[in-house]
Design an enzyme around this catalytic site. Structure first.
Site, PDB file in Angstrom:
ATOM      1  N   SER A  29     -14.595  80.394  30.464  1.00 55.85           N
ATOM      2  CA  SER A  29     -14.007  79.357  29.647  1.00 55.85           C
ATOM      3  C   SER A  29     -12.903  78.561  30.335  1.00 55.85           C
ATOM      4  O   SER A  29     -12.525  77.499  29.844  1.00 55.85           O
ATOM      5  CB  SER A  29     -13.460  79.974  28.361  1.00 55.85           C
ATOM      6  OG  SER A  29     -12.410  80.881  28.649  1.00 55.85           O
TER       7      SER A  29
ATOM      8  N   LYS B 145      -3.999  76.473  31.325  1.00 55.71           N
ATOM      9  CA  LYS B 145      -5.119  76.467  30.394  1.00 55.71           C
ATOM     10  C   LYS B 145      -4.557  76.236  28.994  1.00 55.71           C
ATOM     11  O   LYS B 145      -3.505  76.792  28.639  1.00 55.71           O
ATOM     12  CB  LYS B 145      -5.834  77.826  30.482  1.00 55.71           C
ATOM     13  CG  LYS B 145      -7.084  77.939  29.616  1.00 55.71           C
ATOM     14  CD  LYS B 145      -7.784  79.278  29.888  1.00 55.71           C
ATOM     15  CE  LYS B 145      -9.057  79.434  29.083  1.00 55.71           C
ATOM     16  NZ  LYS B 145      -9.756  80.709  29.375  1.00 55.71           N
TER      17      LYS B 145
ATOM     18  N   SER C 206     -13.731  84.768  32.392  1.00 58.50           N
ATOM     19  CA  SER C 206     -13.368  83.346  32.340  1.00 58.50           C
ATOM     20  C   SER C 206     -12.443  82.833  33.428  1.00 58.50           C
ATOM     21  O   SER C 206     -12.202  81.632  33.510  1.00 58.50           O
ATOM     22  CB  SER C 206     -12.765  83.009  30.982  1.00 58.50           C
ATOM     23  OG  SER C 206     -13.801  82.905  30.038  1.00 58.50           O
TER      24      SER C 206
HETATM   25  N1  GLN Z   1     -18.265  84.196  28.635  1.00 62.47           N
HETATM   26  C1  GLN Z   1     -17.534  85.227  27.963  1.00 62.47           C
HETATM   27  C2  GLN Z   1     -17.492  84.937  26.487  1.00 62.47           C
HETATM   28  O1  GLN Z   1     -17.971  83.940  26.119  1.00 62.47           O
HETATM   29  C3  GLN Z   1     -16.165  85.384  28.536  1.00 62.47           C
HETATM   30  C4  GLN Z   1     -15.179  84.419  28.055  1.00 62.47           C
HETATM   31  C5  GLN Z   1     -13.801  84.703  28.514  1.00 62.47           C
HETATM   32  O2  GLN Z   1     -13.596  85.457  29.469  1.00 62.47           O
HETATM   33  N2  GLN Z   1     -12.842  84.132  27.813  1.00 62.47           N
HETATM   34  O3  GLN Z   1     -16.990  85.684  25.709  1.00 62.47           O
END
Ligand code: GLN
Length: 483
Positions: free
Chosen positions: A151, A76, A175
């Site tokens: 994400s 990532k 994410s």
């Molecule tokens: N959807 C969550 C957020 O927007 C989690 C994102 C993540 O785990 N990086 O914060």
């Protein structure tokens, strides 16, 4: 060759059926052919990949072995990679080349992995759809009109489309698990402190945790083995021995106590997903597990608490991107304030700006007690709920997401609608617990995930349950049409 799992690749390499160089070339060609449909990579690292593949082949020729030696993966794009762009999905870091490797990257490279590239992601890991990336949205290989989740959406789409067998992700509020669920993968968020955060660009430091994304639990065990462990460079890393995750995959589930929280089956859950979750419960019962209804009474407060704490930490973490020390710098600033304002205004996208503002507000004098402190108290209550539940059960099971993957753009005008999709995943981050999502079936041709949560440092138990489930089901073997 692209259908091989990490475990099968390790066997093929050991038996000299193919070399890492051949495999790497095959996958790079596949990425060149298919990724234009998906947009799952921000950067490709072909030269590095071929060099690492040749080195891994040479190490094997010298008698070395290892499950990750010669295995192609991707990171990532928030794991720092020395000399390679590390963008975090943001214009702010579009031309940032990290001066060092993240601990995870260095450990996996030492184990012999081959880095094919850096995967697309929501900007600064803020999002659940991979639509906030400066590099454009990622498409879900199961239906190109739908989001892959976020994400870590690039890692998810790439692995689901068989562009590579496994990838790293990070999970602050879901994410890893949510995109894994929406693309038919297995993804594991480890216990907070299990995997080093050093060199992982911070979103919300008390919640962020790196972990593996792959098609099977067996492969997650292999990748986690290479990622986990104490790191003196990360002050929240925990000095706890790393067990052999592959060795415990075959444990019997006889007598395993699985808790199913009654709060999980509320009106917000798609009834078709509820049915698939019940089917997975029945499957595990057949394998000897004992099911018990439990309660997590403070779950309803998790989303508001998370969406105060995460932006608060983000507003602090992202203050370093000021156009001076790091990041995009605007043209011809009038003065210092103008430099800050325009560099940050131009460098950050709308979702990141929204979160910085929410976070700065929640932390400001006069509001701190009402929002941030209150959210921290809720966090403790949520943790206490889990501690009470784990006195009665060994694993908690439920859906990973309330809905399958939505259409691209469907939730763009309503950020709160997207935040609500995190309802099942964020509690594990608030409590620091390990969680895994695995494939459990399909709704309208789109994958559905079942989530398992375990007590601290019981990643092995999660992988064991998931592996046994996968030996008896074939959801995880399904391949999206066209890939
Ligand atoms: N959807 C969550 C957020 O927007 C989690 C994102 C993540 O785990 N990086 O914060």
């Amino acid at each position: 060759m692209h259908q091989l799992t990490l475990a099968e690749i390790a066997r093929g390499l050991a038996e000299k059926k193919f070399s890492s160089e051949e495999l790497t070339k095959t996958l790079l060609a596949r990425i060149a052919l298919l990724d234009p449909q998906l947009n799952s990579f921000i950067s490709l690292t072909e030269d590095l990949a071929l060099q690492q593949a040749k080195a891994a082949d040479a190490r094997r020729a010298n008698g070395e072995s290892g499950a990750l030696l010669g295995a192609p993966i991707a990171h990532k794009d928030l794991f720092c990679t020395q000399g390679i762009r590390t963008s975090c999905g943001s214009k702010m870091l579009d031309n940032f080349k990290a001066p060092y490797d993240a601990t995870v990257v260095a450990k996996l490279a030492a184990a012999g992995t081959v880095t094919l590239g850096k995967t697309n992601m929501d900007e600064f890991a803020m999002g659940s759809a991979n639509e906030s990336s400066y590099y454009g949205p990622v498409k879900n290989p199961w239906n190109l009109e739908h989001v892959p989740g976020g994400s870590s959406g690039g890692s998810a789409a790439a692995v689901a489309a068989r562009l590579l067998p496994a990838a790293t992700g990070t999970d602050t509020g879901g994410s890893i698990r949510q995109p894994a669920a929406l693309t038919n993968l297995t993804g594991l968020k480890p216990t907070y402190g299990r995997v080093s955060r050093w060199g992982m660009i911070a979103y919300a430091s008390s919640l962020d945790q790196g972990g593996p994304m792959a098609r099977t639990a067996e492969d997650c065990a292999i990748l986690l083995q290479g990622m986990a462990g104490f790191d003196p460079n990360d002050s929240t890393s925990i000095d706890e021995p790393v067990p052999d995750y592959s060795a415990s995959l075959n444990g019997s589930l006889q007598g395993l106590r699985i808790g199913v929280p009654k709060e999980y089956f509320s009106a917000g859950l798609d009834p078709r997903i509820a049915e698939l979750i019940h089917n997975s419960v029945k499957e595990l019962e057949k394998l000897g597990a004992v099911i018990k209804e439990i309660s997590l009474p403070n779950m309803q407060h998790a989303i508001p608490a998370y969406y105060v704490i995460a932006p608060a930490e983000a507003s602090s973490n992202l203050s370093r991107f000021d156009g001076v020390r790091f990041g995009h710098r605007c043209e011809n600033p009038k003065d210092l304030i103008d430099l800050y304002k325009r560099s940050r205004g131009e460098g950050f996208g709308p979702e990141v700006q929204r979160r910085i503002m929410v976070g700065a507000y929640a932390l400001s004098a006069g509001y701190y007690d009402a929002y941030y402190l209150k959210a921290q108290k809720i966090r403790r209550l949520i943790k206490n709920d889990f501690m009470a539940a784990f006195n009665e059960v060994d694993i908690i099971l439920g859906p990973t997401t309330p809905n399958p993957a939505w259409k691209l753009g469907a939730k763009n005008s309503d950020p709160v609608a997207a935040y609500l999709e995190d309802v099942y995943t964020i509690t594990a981050n608030l409590a620091g617990l390990p969680g895994l999502s695995m494939p459990a079936g399909f709704v309208d041709g789109l994958p559905v995930g079942v989530q398992l949560l375990a007590p601290y440092f019981q990643e092995g138990r999660l992988l064991n349950v998931a592996h046994q489930y996968q030996l008896n089901t074939d959801w995880h073997t399904r391949t999206p049409t066209g890939f």
